[in-house]
Scaffold this motif. Structure first.
Motif, PDB file in Angstrom:
ATOM      1  N   VAL A 117       4.498   7.817  -4.300  1.00 52.67           N
ATOM      2  CA  VAL A 117       3.140   7.628  -4.828  1.00 52.67           C
ATOM      3  C   VAL A 117       2.112   7.709  -3.693  1.00 52.67           C
ATOM      4  O   VAL A 117       1.151   8.476  -3.760  1.00 52.67           O
ATOM      5  CB  VAL A 117       3.013   6.255  -5.549  1.00 52.67           C
ATOM      6  CG1 VAL A 117       1.579   6.028  -6.028  1.00 52.67           C
ATOM      7  CG2 VAL A 117       3.976   6.182  -6.714  1.00 52.67           C
ATOM      8  N   SER A 118       2.334   6.932  -2.668  1.00 52.02           N
ATOM      9  CA  SER A 118       1.386   6.915  -1.549  1.00 52.02           C
ATOM     10  C   SER A 118       2.088   6.442  -0.285  1.00 52.02           C
ATOM     11  O   SER A 118       2.802   5.437  -0.302  1.00 52.02           O
ATOM     12  CB  SER A 118       0.227   5.967  -1.862  1.00 52.02           C
ATOM     13  OG  SER A 118      -0.513   5.748  -0.677  1.00 52.02           O
ATOM     14  N   SER A 122      -3.725   5.407  -0.847  1.00 49.68           N
ATOM     15  CA  SER A 122      -4.178   4.104  -1.331  1.00 49.68           C
ATOM     16  C   SER A 122      -5.519   3.835  -0.649  1.00 49.68           C
ATOM     17  O   SER A 122      -5.652   4.077   0.558  1.00 49.68           O
ATOM     18  CB  SER A 122      -3.184   3.015  -0.920  1.00 49.68           C
ATOM     19  OG  SER A 122      -1.882   3.408  -1.288  1.00 49.68           O
ATOM     20  N   PHE A 135      -1.276   3.496  -6.491  1.00 50.73           N
ATOM     21  CA  PHE A 135      -0.339   2.559  -5.825  1.00 50.73           C
ATOM     22  C   PHE A 135      -0.384   1.181  -6.459  1.00 50.73           C
ATOM     23  O   PHE A 135       0.602   0.441  -6.435  1.00 50.73           O
ATOM     24  CB  PHE A 135      -0.644   2.450  -4.317  1.00 50.73           C
ATOM     25  CG  PHE A 135      -1.819   1.575  -3.985  1.00 50.73           C
ATOM     26  CD1 PHE A 135      -3.126   2.039  -4.120  1.00 50.73           C
ATOM     27  CD2 PHE A 135      -1.638   0.272  -3.546  1.00 50.73           C
ATOM     28  CE1 PHE A 135      -4.205   1.228  -3.827  1.00 50.73           C
ATOM     29  CE2 PHE A 135      -2.715  -0.558  -3.250  1.00 50.73           C
ATOM     30  CZ  PHE A 135      -4.003  -0.070  -3.402  1.00 50.73           C
ATOM     31  N   GLN A 141       2.371  -0.011  -8.471  1.00 50.15           N
ATOM     32  CA  GLN A 141       3.578  -0.439  -7.739  1.00 50.15           C
ATOM     33  C   GLN A 141       4.864   0.156  -8.298  1.00 50.15           C
ATOM     34  O   GLN A 141       5.919  -0.471  -8.251  1.00 50.15           O
ATOM     35  CB  GLN A 141       3.678  -1.975  -7.717  1.00 50.15           C
ATOM     36  CG  GLN A 141       2.519  -2.635  -7.004  1.00 50.15           C
ATOM     37  CD  GLN A 141       2.591  -2.479  -5.492  1.00 50.15           C
ATOM     38  OE1 GLN A 141       3.393  -3.106  -4.813  1.00 50.15           O
ATOM     39  NE2 GLN A 141       1.746  -1.602  -4.946  1.00 50.15           N
ATOM     40  N   HIS A 168      -2.984  11.255  -3.101  1.00 50.49           N
ATOM     41  CA  HIS A 168      -1.783  10.417  -3.014  1.00 50.49           C
ATOM     42  C   HIS A 168      -1.935   9.345  -1.942  1.00 50.49           C
ATOM     43  O   HIS A 168      -0.993   9.007  -1.247  1.00 50.49           O
ATOM     44  CB  HIS A 168      -0.557  11.305  -2.783  1.00 50.49           C
ATOM     45  CG  HIS A 168      -0.434  12.348  -3.843  1.00 50.49           C
ATOM     46  ND1 HIS A 168      -0.097  12.034  -5.138  1.00 50.49           N
ATOM     47  CD2 HIS A 168      -0.674  13.670  -3.828  1.00 50.49           C
ATOM     48  CE1 HIS A 168      -0.122  13.135  -5.871  1.00 50.49           C
ATOM     49  NE2 HIS A 168      -0.466  14.134  -5.098  1.00 50.49           N
ATOM     50  N   TYR A 178       0.815  -1.217   0.000  1.00 51.48           N
ATOM     51  CA  TYR A 178       0.000   0.000   0.000  1.00 51.48           C
ATOM     52  C   TYR A 178       0.848   1.268   0.000  1.00 51.48           C
ATOM     53  O   TYR A 178       0.374   2.335  -0.354  1.00 51.48           O
ATOM     54  CB  TYR A 178      -0.917   0.021   1.237  1.00 51.48           C
ATOM     55  CG  TYR A 178      -2.119  -0.902   1.147  1.00 51.48           C
ATOM     56  CD1 TYR A 178      -3.127  -0.672   0.222  1.00 51.48           C
ATOM     57  CD2 TYR A 178      -2.265  -1.989   2.004  1.00 51.48           C
ATOM     58  CE1 TYR A 178      -4.246  -1.501   0.146  1.00 51.48           C
ATOM     59  CE2 TYR A 178      -3.372  -2.817   1.937  1.00 51.48           C
ATOM     60  CZ  TYR A 178      -4.361  -2.571   1.005  1.00 51.48           C
ATOM     61  OH  TYR A 178      -5.467  -3.389   0.923  1.00 51.48           O
ATOM     62  N   THR A 179       2.078   1.138   0.449  1.00 54.16           N
ATOM     63  CA  THR A 179       2.911   2.322   0.620  1.00 54.16           C
ATOM     64  C   THR A 179       4.059   2.293  -0.386  1.00 54.16           C
ATOM     65  O   THR A 179       5.019   1.531  -0.223  1.00 54.16           O
ATOM     66  CB  THR A 179       3.460   2.376   2.050  1.00 54.16           C
ATOM     67  OG1 THR A 179       3.993   1.077   2.364  1.00 54.16           O
ATOM     68  CG2 THR A 179       2.363   2.704   3.052  1.00 54.16           C
ATOM     69  N   ILE A 180       3.935   3.106  -1.422  1.00 48.79           N
ATOM     70  CA  ILE A 180       4.925   3.137  -2.489  1.00 48.79           C
ATOM     71  C   ILE A 180       5.607   4.506  -2.472  1.00 48.79           C
ATOM     72  O   ILE A 180       4.919   5.539  -2.587  1.00 48.79           O
ATOM     73  CB  ILE A 180       4.238   2.903  -3.862  1.00 48.79           C
ATOM     74  CG1 ILE A 180       3.538   1.547  -3.875  1.00 48.79           C
ATOM     75  CG2 ILE A 180       5.232   3.006  -5.011  1.00 48.79           C
ATOM     76  CD1 ILE A 180       4.460   0.348  -3.773  1.00 48.79           C
TER      77      ILE A 180
END
Ligand SMILES: C[S@@+](CC[C@H](N)C(=O)[O-])C[C@H]1O[C@@H](n2cnc3c(N)ncnc32)[C@H](O)[C@@H]1O
Length: 249
Positions: free
Chosen positions: A126-127, A155, A222, A225, A153, A121-123
């Motif tokens: 991105v997010s 998810s 997200f 990826q 920004h 979930y955390t890129i």
């Protein structure tokens, strides 16, 4: 003592060891219906009283708890007991009666779904934010969908919303989201008959129109990826910098 046990998303092996032990020791188990895997109930002792609360009202549930609370009582919820579970209402009742309770956490649907589709979930870039919510239908959501989606920004994992994709799409467009923004659905994540649908916010609705049951909507950039900045965690340059600093100390 009432133990609220989180049963996990479906795969019986996704319950915690603590949850499993509580079931093995229980005198009474009140479970929340068909989303509880039957295997976990088979761990209960033969003498254990096992009841399904699916057709019970709050009053019935409270009366059942009050009748049996002096025994080793497990209240079994799906996923994690802290999300969309009515645990708060039951805790209010227990506190009003001075009945002790404990909550054992578990794997919520959003984490099972991410595992099933193999995403983080955390890129970086991105997010760094996960928003767990529902699209408002009959049940009011004090945080309006426009407000939620304005967090561009982030998810998103939407529970209880499979019939509300049109609203999600229209609101996303109003806020300027691109038609290509990924929107995936995981039906019955972690169960043997799990289904995954990968599409965009423009095309997902038709693909999942037949789903009547349990499904989670994942939405946001997200899902691609693709980090747009380097993570500090393992990046070589940050590692070397860290090593230089620790040598200097
Ligand atoms: C009443 S809520 C319970 C959520 C649960 N407490 C949790 O933490 O997952 C039920 C909703 O959770 C989602 N859900 C629960 N289990 C799921 C699964 N295995 N796969 C996909 N979605 C699931 C669906 O959106 C479903 O409508």
């Amino acid at each position: 003592m009432i133990k609220f046990i989180s049963a996990g998303p479906g795969d019986p092996e996704l319950i915690t060891v603590k949850g499993m032990k509580a079931l093995q020791e229980a005198d009474v188990v009140l479970y929340t219906g068909s989303l509880i895997p039957k295997e976990v109930l088979s761990w209960c002792r033969d003498e254990c009283l096992i009841e399904n609360s699916a057709d019970m009202s709050y009053e019935d549930i409270f009366a059942f708890i009050e009748k049996h609370h002096t025994k080793r009582f497990v209240r079994l919820h799906t996923g994690d007991a802290s999300l969309f579970s009515t645990v708060a209402k039951q805790v209010e009742f227990l506190e009003s009666k001075g009945i002790e309770y404990e909550v054992v956490p578990g794997v919520t649907a959003a984490f099972a779904a991410a595992a099933s589709v193999g995403v983080e979930y955390t890129i970086p870039g991105v997010s760094q934010t996960l928003i767990i919510s529902r699209v408002e239908g009959r049940t009011p959501n004090p945080e309006k969908l426009e407000q939620l989606l304005s967090n561009r920004h982030s998810s998103f994992a939407f529970y209880l919303s499979i019939g509300l994709i049109k609203k999600l799409r229209e609101t996303a467009y109003e806020l300027g989201y691109a038609k290509e923004t990924p929107c995936w659905v995981v039906e019955r994540a972690s169960w043997g008959d799990e289904q995954i649908y990968k599409a965009t916010i423009d095309t997902i609705e038709d693909k999942v129109a037949h789903i009547k049951g349990v499904a989670l909507i994942l939405f946001g950039e997200f899902l691609n990826q693709k980090a747009t900045v380097e993570s500090h965690l393992y990046a070589k340059k940050y590692k070397e910098e860290g090593e230089r600093k620790s040598k200097a100390l």
